[in-house]
Design an enzyme around this catalytic site. Structure first.
Site, mmCIF file in Angstrom:
data_model
loop_
_atom_site.group_PDB
_atom_site.id
_atom_site.type_symbol
_atom_site.label_atom_id
_atom_site.label_comp_id
_atom_site.label_asym_id
_atom_site.label_seq_id
_atom_site.Cartn_x
_atom_site.Cartn_y
_atom_site.Cartn_z
ATOM 1 N N ASP A 35 0.838 -1.211 0.000
ATOM 2 C CA ASP A 35 0.000 0.000 0.000
ATOM 3 C C ASP A 35 0.869 1.255 0.000
ATOM 4 O O ASP A 35 0.513 2.285 0.568
ATOM 5 C CB ASP A 35 -0.929 -0.009 1.223
ATOM 6 C CG ASP A 35 -0.134 -0.172 2.513
ATOM 7 O OD1 ASP A 35 1.112 -0.381 2.433
ATOM 8 O OD2 ASP A 35 -0.714 -0.074 3.612
ATOM 9 N N GLU A 36 2.042 1.164 -0.674
ATOM 10 C CA GLU A 36 3.006 2.271 -0.594
ATOM 11 C C GLU A 36 2.467 3.580 -1.164
ATOM 12 O O GLU A 36 2.764 4.649 -0.621
ATOM 13 C CB GLU A 36 4.307 1.885 -1.320
ATOM 14 C CG GLU A 36 5.153 0.914 -0.525
ATOM 15 C CD GLU A 36 6.501 0.610 -1.178
ATOM 16 O OE1 GLU A 36 7.396 0.138 -0.465
ATOM 17 O OE2 GLU A 36 6.653 0.840 -2.385
ATOM 18 N N THR A 138 25.836 3.370 -9.813
ATOM 19 C CA THR A 138 25.510 3.201 -8.392
ATOM 20 C C THR A 138 24.409 4.187 -8.035
ATOM 21 O O THR A 138 24.121 5.109 -8.802
ATOM 22 C CB THR A 138 26.757 3.464 -7.514
ATOM 23 O OG1 THR A 138 26.429 3.251 -6.140
ATOM 24 C CG2 THR A 138 27.271 4.886 -7.657
ATOM 25 N N CYS A 143 21.353 6.089 1.798
ATOM 26 C CA CYS A 143 20.205 6.778 2.389
ATOM 27 C C CYS A 143 19.268 5.789 3.068
ATOM 28 O O CYS A 143 19.189 4.623 2.666
ATOM 29 C CB CYS A 143 19.451 7.538 1.301
ATOM 30 S SG CYS A 143 19.023 6.516 -0.122
ATOM 31 N N HIS A 205 29.000 -5.973 -1.896
ATOM 32 C CA HIS A 205 27.957 -6.549 -1.028
ATOM 33 C C HIS A 205 28.137 -8.054 -0.818
ATOM 34 O O HIS A 205 28.317 -8.494 0.314
ATOM 35 C CB HIS A 205 26.560 -6.203 -1.570
ATOM 36 C CG HIS A 205 26.303 -4.726 -1.616
ATOM 37 N ND1 HIS A 205 25.566 -4.123 -2.595
ATOM 38 C CD2 HIS A 205 26.715 -3.732 -0.805
ATOM 39 C CE1 HIS A 205 25.531 -2.820 -2.389
ATOM 40 N NE2 HIS A 205 26.216 -2.561 -1.310
#
Ligand code: NAD
Length: 396
Positions: A35-36, A138, A143, A205
């Site tokens: 429900d963004e 990138t 953030c 990563h």
């Protein structure tokens, strides 16, 4: 006022909304996940807009004009469509938006990860749309959302970000457009093939996950004991990262004479990339280890972990550090290396370890199923890879 539509409702989308608004664009958001769309709208209404807190103490607030889970409401009319998404969401998102794209619209991924061009070109072709798209090497920022729809915090900003464009002739123009939108320098590079190899997230990563967790997969931690991710880089991890970077340099060196328009210099070794991207953020650049451990943009971030029923934390191997960067990164490079006849022992060791964690075999046989390797798009010989690569240089 030109319109930009941002696809996604995560960390990166939270940064893009206020920045694009401040740059004078009308901002729409396509957020079909859960429900963004509704939560973003509600958060911005509560807060008088979405606030971004920069690492130097500056703040900026901005609004989206419209948020929707329906592409027909927010994609038509957009001059620019930005996919601020993990790579596994690119395919479904592009399939949903392609029929609604304006003929002149430019779509782009922040970041592209590997093989974005194979997938995007195929989806746009099937939808009878012109192939006009770009990808970033990138995401420009580290953030994290502080309050959904209300506030996002920038932990660090890259000094410069590389960009590839399809068609390649538009790369300089796209870099200028994005530079104006985001107030950052973007550097056009030669091709998407270079961008795929230059994706350092695929080294960093999975390589750090391997370095910190290999042989300790079942270890549990109290919350405050969860190891630091970047600051946890030790000599074992740094050696693995270096070996992975060396493998990719070998692939670039073999491709260089065989692939017209591919420039191996666009594929920076990991150490060079970290020092360039984080210029000013690194206290001690003397080694690859110190460039990670003393990088203030990386400070404080921990290994992704999940609490079990006993309240103890375990490394979360389903997090995107493996789930995104292996199939949309390392396996893509491995597929290209295969076509070029280059062995990649360090990449293979990390992929095989990750396969166990992700419970998926990417390297069984030659299909590379479940990844974005060229083989998945029926590019099964180096000559076919070259042919596909040359499409971005065709005059139109
Ligand atoms: P995120 O995890 O915050 O974004 C997730 C968003 O993607 C969700 O909120 C949803 O909107 C969308 N999404 C997820 N699964 C979906 C699906 N199946 N279908 C459709 N939409 C879906 O991610 P982020 O932090 O914004 O990162 C975006 C990209 O940038 C990723 O590739 C990430 O690896 C990369 N990146 C992020 C950072 C960072 O600091 N956030 C740093 C470097 C690179």
């Amino acid at each position: 006022m030109p319109t930009v539509t941002i696809c996604g409702g995560g960390n990166a989308a939270h940064v893009l909304i206020p920045l694009a608004h401040a740059a004078g664009w009308e901002v729409n958001v396509y957020a079909p996940h859960d429900d963004e769309a509704e939560r973003l709208q509600q958060g911005m209404a509560r807060n008088g807009g979405l606030r971004v807190l920069f690492e130097d103490g500056r703040e900026m607030i901005g609004q989206a004009h419209k948020t929707s889970a329906n592409p027909a409401e927010v994609i038509p009319g957009a001059a620019l469509v930005l996919l601020a998404l993990p790579a596994f969401a690119h395919g479904p998102t592009l399939e949903a938006i392609a029929p609604h794209l304006d003929p002149d619209a430019i779509a782009g991924a922040l970041p592209a990860r590997g093989g974005f061009d194979y997938q995007t070109e195929a989806i746009l072709r099937r939808a009878s749309k012109a192939a006009r798209f770009f990808g970033l090497q990138t995401l420009p920022w580290a953030c994290r959302i502080s309050r959904y729809g209300e506030e996002v915090t920038i932990l660090g900003t890259k000094a410069v970000v590389d960009l590839a464009s399809f068609p390649a002739s538009e790369a300089a123009g796209v870099a200028e457009l994005l530079g104006g939108l985001l107030q950052l320098p973007f550097c056009p590079i030669s091709s998407f093939l270079a961008l795929t190899l230059a994706n350092t997230g695929q080294i960093i990563h999975p390589g750090i996950m391997y370095g910190l967790c290999y042989g300790r997969e079942e270890e549990t931690y109290a919350r405050e004991e969860i190891p630091h991710f970047y600051q946890g880089v030790d000599s074992f991890t740094a050696e693995k990262l270096q070996a992975m970077s060396d493998d990719i340099q070998s692939v670039a060196a073999v491709l260089a004479p065989a692939v017209p328009g591919f420039r191996p210099d666009d594929v920076l070794p990991l150490y060079d990339w970290v020092c360039r991207a984080y210029a000013g953020d690194i206290a001690d650049e003397s080694t690859l280890t110190s460039a990670f451990v003393t990088n203030r943009a990386y400070a404080g971030l921990r290994v992704p972990a999940r609490a079990g029923e006993d309240g103890r934390y375990r490394a979360d191997f389903t997090a995107r550090y493996l789930a995104e960067d292996v199939p949309y990164g390392l396996v893509v490079v491995r597929g290209i290396a295969h076509l070029a006849g280059v062995a990649t022992p360090a990449l293979d060791s990390v992929i095989k370890w990750a396969e166990e964690r992700l419970n998926h075999r990417y390297l069984d046989g030659d299909s590379y199923a479940g990844s974005r390797a060229p083989q998945v798009f029926d590019l099964n010989a180096l000559s076919q890879l070259v042919e596909s690569h040359l499409l971005q240089f065709e005059e139109r």
